[in-house]
Design a protein around this motif. Sequence first.
Motif, short mmCIF file in Angstrom:
data_model
loop_
_atom_site.label_atom_id
_atom_site.label_comp_id
_atom_site.label_asym_id
_atom_site.label_seq_id
_atom_site.Cartn_x
_atom_site.Cartn_y
_atom_site.Cartn_z
N THR A 23 -2.52 -3.02 -12.18
CA THR A 23 -3.35 -3.96 -11.42
C THR A 23 -2.87 -4.05 -9.98
O THR A 23 -3.68 -4.07 -9.05
N GLU A 24 -1.56 -4.08 -9.78
CA GLU A 24 -1.00 -4.11 -8.43
C GLU A 24 -1.36 -2.84 -7.66
O GLU A 24 -1.76 -2.89 -6.50
N LEU A 25 -1.24 -1.71 -8.33
CA LEU A 25 -1.57 -0.44 -7.70
C LEU A 25 -3.05 -0.38 -7.31
O LEU A 25 -3.40 0.02 -6.21
N VAL A 26 -3.91 -0.81 -8.21
CA VAL A 26 -5.35 -0.82 -7.92
C VAL A 26 -5.65 -1.77 -6.76
O VAL A 26 -6.41 -1.42 -5.86
N SER A 27 -5.06 -2.95 -6.78
CA SER A 27 -5.34 -3.90 -5.70
C SER A 27 -4.88 -3.38 -4.34
O SER A 27 -5.50 -3.66 -3.32
N ARG A 28 -3.82 -2.58 -4.33
CA ARG A 28 -3.35 -1.99 -3.07
C ARG A 28 -4.30 -0.90 -2.57
O ARG A 28 -4.47 -0.74 -1.37
N ARG A 29 -4.87 -0.11 -3.46
CA ARG A 29 -5.58 1.10 -3.07
C ARG A 29 -7.09 1.06 -3.25
O ARG A 29 -7.77 2.02 -2.90
N VAL A 30 -7.64 -0.01 -3.80
CA VAL A 30 -9.08 -0.04 -4.09
C VAL A 30 -9.91 0.04 -2.81
O VAL A 30 -10.94 0.72 -2.77
N GLY A 31 -9.48 -0.60 -1.75
CA GLY A 31 -10.22 -0.54 -0.49
C GLY A 31 -10.26 0.87 0.09
O GLY A 31 -11.29 1.33 0.58
N PHE A 32 -9.13 1.56 0.02
CA PHE A 32 -9.03 2.94 0.50
C PHE A 32 -9.98 3.85 -0.28
O PHE A 32 -10.74 4.62 0.31
N VAL A 33 -9.95 3.74 -1.60
CA VAL A 33 -10.78 4.61 -2.44
C VAL A 33 -12.26 4.27 -2.25
O VAL A 33 -13.09 5.17 -2.12
N LEU A 71 0.43 9.92 -3.43
CA LEU A 71 -0.62 9.28 -4.22
C LEU A 71 -1.89 9.03 -3.41
O LEU A 71 -2.99 9.20 -3.94
N SER A 72 -1.77 8.67 -2.15
CA SER A 72 -2.98 8.45 -1.36
C SER A 72 -3.77 9.75 -1.20
O SER A 72 -5.00 9.73 -1.24
N GLY A 73 -3.08 10.86 -1.06
CA GLY A 73 -3.76 12.16 -1.00
C GLY A 73 -4.43 12.50 -2.31
O GLY A 73 -5.54 13.02 -2.34
N TRP A 74 -3.75 12.21 -3.42
CA TRP A 74 -4.31 12.47 -4.75
C TRP A 74 -5.57 11.62 -4.94
O TRP A 74 -6.59 12.12 -5.44
N LEU A 75 -5.51 10.35 -4.55
CA LEU A 75 -6.66 9.47 -4.69
C LEU A 75 -7.83 9.95 -3.84
O LEU A 75 -8.98 9.95 -4.29
N PHE A 76 -7.54 10.38 -2.62
CA PHE A 76 -8.61 10.85 -1.74
C PHE A 76 -9.26 12.11 -2.30
O PHE A 76 -10.49 12.22 -2.35
N ARG A 77 -8.46 13.05 -2.73
CA ARG A 77 -8.99 14.31 -3.28
C ARG A 77 -9.80 14.04 -4.56
O ARG A 77 -10.89 14.59 -4.73
N THR A 78 -9.30 13.18 -5.41
CA THR A 78 -10.02 12.84 -6.64
C THR A 78 -11.32 12.13 -6.32
O THR A 78 -12.35 12.38 -6.97
#
Length: 97
Positions: A23-33, A71-78
């Motif tokens: 949940t913490e990870l998602v809350s940090r990165r949901v805006g970026f994704v 991880l941010s690169g992985w999220l962007f590519r995915t």
Amino acid sequence: MQAKDDLALLREYAANHSETAFTELVSRRVGFVYSAALRQVRDPQLAEEVTQAVFIILARKAARIRDQTILSGWLFRTTRFVALAHARAAARGRRYE
């Protein structure tokens, strides 16, 4: 208390199935994704679907993501792959209508 980095949160989720870590990870990165998805698909509702799909994939592959991964690169590519798959499915649907 020092905040954990994204990869540490992912490792905690993978090892212990910790919902709070994920949940913490998602809350940090949901805006970026979401913003990356919105730039790809140009539809807010579809961008939400893409975002949800990316985090589902992350949850499934959490244990297999290597320590050297940015991880941010992985999220962007995915996000790009999922958005492309949704666009292809939509095009197929329009062709058969």
